[in-house]
Design a protein around this motif. Structure first.
Motif, PDB file in Angstrom:
ATOM      1  N   SER A 151       7.440  52.525  -5.118  1.00  0.00           N
ATOM      2  CA  SER A 151       7.186  53.640  -6.039  1.00  0.00           C
ATOM      3  C   SER A 151       6.507  53.108  -7.292  1.00  0.00           C
ATOM      4  O   SER A 151       6.575  51.911  -7.589  1.00  0.00           O
ATOM      5  CB  SER A 151       8.487  54.364  -6.408  1.00  0.00           C
ATOM      6  OG  SER A 151       9.327  53.517  -7.181  1.00  0.00           O
ATOM      7  N   ARG A 152       5.841  53.994  -7.991  1.00  0.00           N
ATOM      8  CA  ARG A 152       5.217  53.654  -9.263  1.00  0.00           C
ATOM      9  C   ARG A 152       6.070  54.188 -10.403  1.00  0.00           C
ATOM     10  O   ARG A 152       7.099  54.814 -10.179  1.00  0.00           O
ATOM     11  CB  ARG A 152       3.796  54.212  -9.306  1.00  0.00           C
ATOM     12  CG  ARG A 152       2.885  53.517  -8.296  1.00  0.00           C
ATOM     13  CD  ARG A 152       1.478  54.072  -8.294  1.00  0.00           C
ATOM     14  NE  ARG A 152       0.652  53.312  -7.346  1.00  0.00           N
ATOM     15  CZ  ARG A 152      -0.331  53.817  -6.638  1.00  0.00           C
ATOM     16  NH1 ARG A 152      -0.647  55.106  -6.757  1.00  0.00           N
ATOM     17  NH2 ARG A 152      -1.021  53.059  -5.801  1.00  0.00           N
ATOM     18  N   ALA A 153       5.615  53.934 -11.629  1.00  0.00           N
ATOM     19  CA  ALA A 153       6.418  54.292 -12.802  1.00  0.00           C
ATOM     20  C   ALA A 153       5.839  55.494 -13.528  1.00  0.00           C
ATOM     21  O   ALA A 153       5.884  55.575 -14.751  1.00  0.00           O
ATOM     22  CB  ALA A 153       6.510  53.094 -13.749  1.00  0.00           C
ATOM     23  N   GLN A 174       4.119  49.016  -1.962  1.00  0.00           N
ATOM     24  CA  GLN A 174       4.891  49.301  -3.170  1.00  0.00           C
ATOM     25  C   GLN A 174       5.739  50.545  -2.928  1.00  0.00           C
ATOM     26  O   GLN A 174       5.247  51.570  -2.439  1.00  0.00           O
ATOM     27  CB  GLN A 174       3.958  49.529  -4.363  1.00  0.00           C
ATOM     28  CG  GLN A 174       4.695  49.690  -5.684  1.00  0.00           C
ATOM     29  CD  GLN A 174       3.760  49.987  -6.847  1.00  0.00           C
ATOM     30  OE1 GLN A 174       2.620  50.395  -6.635  1.00  0.00           O
ATOM     31  NE2 GLN A 174       4.227  49.804  -8.060  1.00  0.00           N
ATOM     32  N   ASN A 222      16.008  47.878 -13.690  1.00  0.00           N
ATOM     33  CA  ASN A 222      15.688  49.250 -14.070  1.00  0.00           C
ATOM     34  C   ASN A 222      15.083  50.053 -12.921  1.00  0.00           C
ATOM     35  O   ASN A 222      15.014  51.274 -12.984  1.00  0.00           O
ATOM     36  CB  ASN A 222      14.748  49.283 -15.284  1.00  0.00           C
ATOM     37  CG  ASN A 222      13.467  48.493 -15.075  1.00  0.00           C
ATOM     38  OD1 ASN A 222      13.249  47.882 -14.026  1.00  0.00           O
ATOM     39  ND2 ASN A 222      12.609  48.483 -16.080  1.00  0.00           N
ATOM     40  N   SER A 223      14.643  49.362 -11.853  1.00  0.00           N
ATOM     41  CA  SER A 223      14.136  50.063 -10.675  1.00  0.00           C
ATOM     42  C   SER A 223      15.223  50.253  -9.626  1.00  0.00           C
ATOM     43  O   SER A 223      15.245  51.249  -8.903  1.00  0.00           O
ATOM     44  CB  SER A 223      12.963  49.299 -10.066  1.00  0.00           C
ATOM     45  OG  SER A 223      11.821  49.405 -10.903  1.00  0.00           O
ATOM     46  N   THR A 224      16.103  49.262  -9.514  1.00  0.00           N
ATOM     47  CA  THR A 224      17.305  49.359  -8.692  1.00  0.00           C
ATOM     48  C   THR A 224      18.445  48.788  -9.526  1.00  0.00           C
ATOM     49  O   THR A 224      18.201  48.246 -10.616  1.00  0.00           O
ATOM     50  CB  THR A 224      17.165  48.562  -7.370  1.00  0.00           C
ATOM     51  OG1 THR A 224      17.336  47.165  -7.644  1.00  0.00           O
ATOM     52  CG2 THR A 224      15.826  48.804  -6.697  1.00  0.00           C
ATOM     53  N   TRP A 270      10.334  43.679  -8.698  1.00  0.00           N
ATOM     54  CA  TRP A 270      10.624  44.530  -7.547  1.00  0.00           C
ATOM     55  C   TRP A 270       9.345  45.017  -6.872  1.00  0.00           C
ATOM     56  O   TRP A 270       9.312  45.208  -5.655  1.00  0.00           O
ATOM     57  CB  TRP A 270      11.466  45.705  -8.027  1.00  0.00           C
ATOM     58  CG  TRP A 270      11.876  46.697  -6.994  1.00  0.00           C
ATOM     59  CD1 TRP A 270      12.779  46.511  -5.983  1.00  0.00           C
ATOM     60  CD2 TRP A 270      11.442  48.051  -6.895  1.00  0.00           C
ATOM     61  NE1 TRP A 270      12.934  47.678  -5.257  1.00  0.00           N
ATOM     62  CE2 TRP A 270      12.123  48.639  -5.801  1.00  0.00           C
ATOM     63  CE3 TRP A 270      10.564  48.839  -7.640  1.00  0.00           C
ATOM     64  CZ2 TRP A 270      11.936  49.972  -5.425  1.00  0.00           C
ATOM     65  CZ3 TRP A 270      10.371  50.163  -7.271  1.00  0.00           C
ATOM     66  CH2 TRP A 270      11.049  50.711  -6.164  1.00  0.00           C
ATOM     67  N   SER A 271       8.266  45.195  -7.648  1.00  0.00           N
ATOM     68  CA  SER A 271       7.012  45.702  -7.084  1.00  0.00           C
ATOM     69  C   SER A 271       6.380  44.717  -6.107  1.00  0.00           C
ATOM     70  O   SER A 271       5.661  45.128  -5.190  1.00  0.00           O
ATOM     71  CB  SER A 271       6.020  46.024  -8.212  1.00  0.00           C
ATOM     72  OG  SER A 271       6.467  47.111  -8.986  1.00  0.00           O
ATOM     73  N   ASN A 280       2.390  50.167 -12.685  1.00  0.00           N
ATOM     74  CA  ASN A 280       2.851  51.427 -13.262  1.00  0.00           C
ATOM     75  C   ASN A 280       2.117  52.614 -12.660  1.00  0.00           C
ATOM     76  O   ASN A 280       2.703  53.675 -12.416  1.00  0.00           O
ATOM     77  CB  ASN A 280       2.657  51.414 -14.781  1.00  0.00           C
ATOM     78  CG  ASN A 280       3.617  50.477 -15.477  1.00  0.00           C
ATOM     79  OD1 ASN A 280       4.793  50.414 -15.132  1.00  0.00           O
ATOM     80  ND2 ASN A 280       3.125  49.746 -16.465  1.00  0.00           N
ATOM     81  N   GLU A 307      14.307  44.492 -11.602  1.00  0.00           N
ATOM     82  CA  GLU A 307      13.383  44.969 -12.644  1.00  0.00           C
ATOM     83  C   GLU A 307      12.049  45.327 -11.995  1.00  0.00           C
ATOM     84  O   GLU A 307      11.645  44.720 -11.009  1.00  0.00           O
ATOM     85  CB  GLU A 307      13.222  43.872 -13.706  1.00  0.00           C
ATOM     86  CG  GLU A 307      12.248  44.195 -14.833  1.00  0.00           C
ATOM     87  CD  GLU A 307      10.811  43.840 -14.463  1.00  0.00           C
ATOM     88  OE1 GLU A 307       9.902  44.487 -14.999  1.00  0.00           O
ATOM     89  OE2 GLU A 307      10.610  42.921 -13.640  1.00  0.00           O
ATOM     90  N   PHE A 308      11.325  46.273 -12.579  1.00  0.00           N
ATOM     91  CA  PHE A 308      10.159  46.878 -11.941  1.00  0.00           C
ATOM     92  C   PHE A 308       9.080  45.875 -11.545  1.00  0.00           C
ATOM     93  O   PHE A 308       8.579  45.912 -10.410  1.00  0.00           O
ATOM     94  CB  PHE A 308       9.560  47.948 -12.867  1.00  0.00           C
ATOM     95  CG  PHE A 308       8.331  48.603 -12.306  1.00  0.00           C
ATOM     96  CD1 PHE A 308       8.437  49.605 -11.355  1.00  0.00           C
ATOM     97  CD2 PHE A 308       7.063  48.209 -12.716  1.00  0.00           C
ATOM     98  CE1 PHE A 308       7.306  50.213 -10.815  1.00  0.00           C
ATOM     99  CE2 PHE A 308       5.925  48.801 -12.189  1.00  0.00           C
ATOM    100  CZ  PHE A 308       6.045  49.810 -11.235  1.00  0.00           C
TER     101      PHE A 308
END
Length: 320
Positions: free
Chosen positions: A77-79, A75, A161-163, A171-172, A39, A167-168
Motif C-alpha cells: 500500500s501507499r501512504a 508494494q 507505523n505501517s504494521t 516495510w515498502s 508515498n 515502519e513504512f
C-alpha cells in the motif's frame, strides 16, 4: 563548497521539508536528487521533487527517476491517506511548474555518475524505500568507495507505523533494506521512527515558518492534511518531520546522538515482515575504538537536543 549530498526520496510532505532543508543550506553542495516509489507513485514523486527544487530556486540540481516497485514483492500500500493522492496533501499544483525534466539516465546511473565524479566522498540521505540504493550497490560495486555514509530515515525500535512492527520505508521493500543495512559494508546511520516522532513540531513552529518567507509559506501550505492525520498520533496540532530529521544529520553530523547496534531486517512473509530488529542487549554494541564497524552493525540515532534540532531546521528554512 561544503557537505556533498545526494537525496534519494519519495516526496511526501516530510520529504518536501527535507529537500528544502538541503537545497537552501549554503554549507551543502546538493549534487542530485533521485526518486523512488513510496508515498505515492514514481511519476508523482518525481514531479514533486522537480517542483520542490523549483520552489527553492534549485532547478540546477539534477533529478533522476528510479525504481517504481520493490525488488521482489509488490508494494502492499501507499501512504496517500497521510500524504494525499499526489503526495503533497493534494496541493502539489500550488508549487512552481518544473523548469527541467528528469535526467535521462535514471536514478541508479545518475547516482553512480555523481559518486564517481565527486572529488571527495559523498553522503547519501535515503529517505524513502531503499530500492534505488540497493540497486546501486548491486550494479555499481565500485560506488561504495565514493560514499562517506548513508543516512537513512527508516525503521522502528519499538514498533512501526505501517504494521505493529514495521515502519513504512522499510516495510515498502524489506529485501532492499536488508541489502543496504545488513549485507553491504557501507557506513549507515539509521534514523528511526522512535526519534523522528519525538522531533515533531507544533502549530506555533509551523506558524513561524509560514511567516518567515516565500519558501516557508509554500511548505506550510502543503501540510493541512498531514497535520490532521498526525493529530491523533501526537495528541496536538503539529507534524512529524521524519525525513528532515535524517537530512539534518546528513548536513550536520552529530546533531543526532547515535549508538552502534547489530541489526537485521525481517524479510519473511509473516506478520513480522519489514520489522527492524535492533539488538540492544548490553555488551553487544561495538565501540568505534575497536576498529571498523562490520556489516550488519548500524549507527542508530537514539537522541538529540529536540529544541536545538527544531531551531536548526526552522532557521535553515526561514529564507526571506
Amino acid at each position: 563548497m561544503g557537505q556533498k549530498l545526494i537525496i534519494d526520496t519519495d516526496p511526501g510532505v516530510d520529504d518536501a521539508f527535507a529537500i528544502a532543508l538541503a537545497a537552501l543550506s549554503e554549507d551543502v553542495e546538493l549534487l542530485g536528487v533521485t526518486t523512488v516509489f513510496g508515498n505515492v507513485s514514481l511519476p508523482d514523486t518525481t514531479r514533486n521533487a522537480l517542483r520542490l527544487l523549483a520552489l527553492c530556486g534549485r532547478s540546477d540540481v539534477p533529478v533522476g527517476a528510479g525504481a517504481d516497485r520493490p525488488l521482489v514483492h509488490p508494494q502492499r500500500s501507499r501512504a496517500t491517506r497521510i500524504h494525499g493522492a499526489d503526495g503533497l496533501s493534494g496541493r502539489s499544483s500550488m508549487l512552481p511548474e518544473p523548469t527541467r525534466e528528469a535526467h535521462r539516465a535514471g536514478a541508479v546511473n545518475l547516482l553512480a555518475e555523481l559518486l564517481e565524479t565527486a572529488d571527495e566522498p559523498v553522503t547519501i540521505a535515503a529517505i524513502g524505500p531503499l530500492t534505488n540504493i540497493a540497486l546501486l550497490l548491486a550494479t555499481h560495486p565500485g560506488a561504495r568507495e565514493h560514499i562517506d555514509r548513508i543516512v537513512i530515515m527508516g525503521g522502528g525500535l519499538n514498533g512501526g507505523n505501517s504494521t505493529p512492527v514495521a515502519e513504512f520505508n522499510i516495510w515498502s521493500d524489506p529485501e532492499a533494506a536488508r541489502r543496504v543495512l545488513v549485507a553491504e559494508d557501507v557506513p549507515c546511520v539509521l534514523v528511526p521512527l522512535d526519534l523522528t516522532l519525538r522531533c515533531a513540531v507544533d502549530s506555533a513552529w509551523l506558524a513561524k515558518l509560514a511567516a518567515a518567507g516565500a519558501v516557508g509559506s509554500a511548505l506550510t501550505a502543503l501540510t493541512p492534511d498531514y497535520v490532521a492525520s498526525y493529530r491523533k498520533v501526537l495528541g496536538f496540532d503539529g507534524m512529524a518531520m521524519h525525513d528532515a530529521v535524517a537530512v539534518a544529520e546528513a548536513i550536520r553530523p552529530g546533531i543526532l546522538r547515535t549508538e552502534p547496534f547489530p541489526i537485521e531486517i525481517d524479510c519473511t512473509s509473516g506478520p513480522g515482515r519489514g520489522a527492524t530488529l535492533v539488538d540492544r542487549r548490553p555488551g553487544l554494541a561495538r565501540d568505534e575504538a575497536e576498529g571498523p564497524v562490520p556489516a550488519g552493525t548500524v549507527h542508530v540515532a537514539v537522541d538529540t537536543d529536540l529544541d536545538g534540532l527544531r531551531a536548526f531546521v526552522l532557521d535553515r528554512l526561514s529564507l526571506p
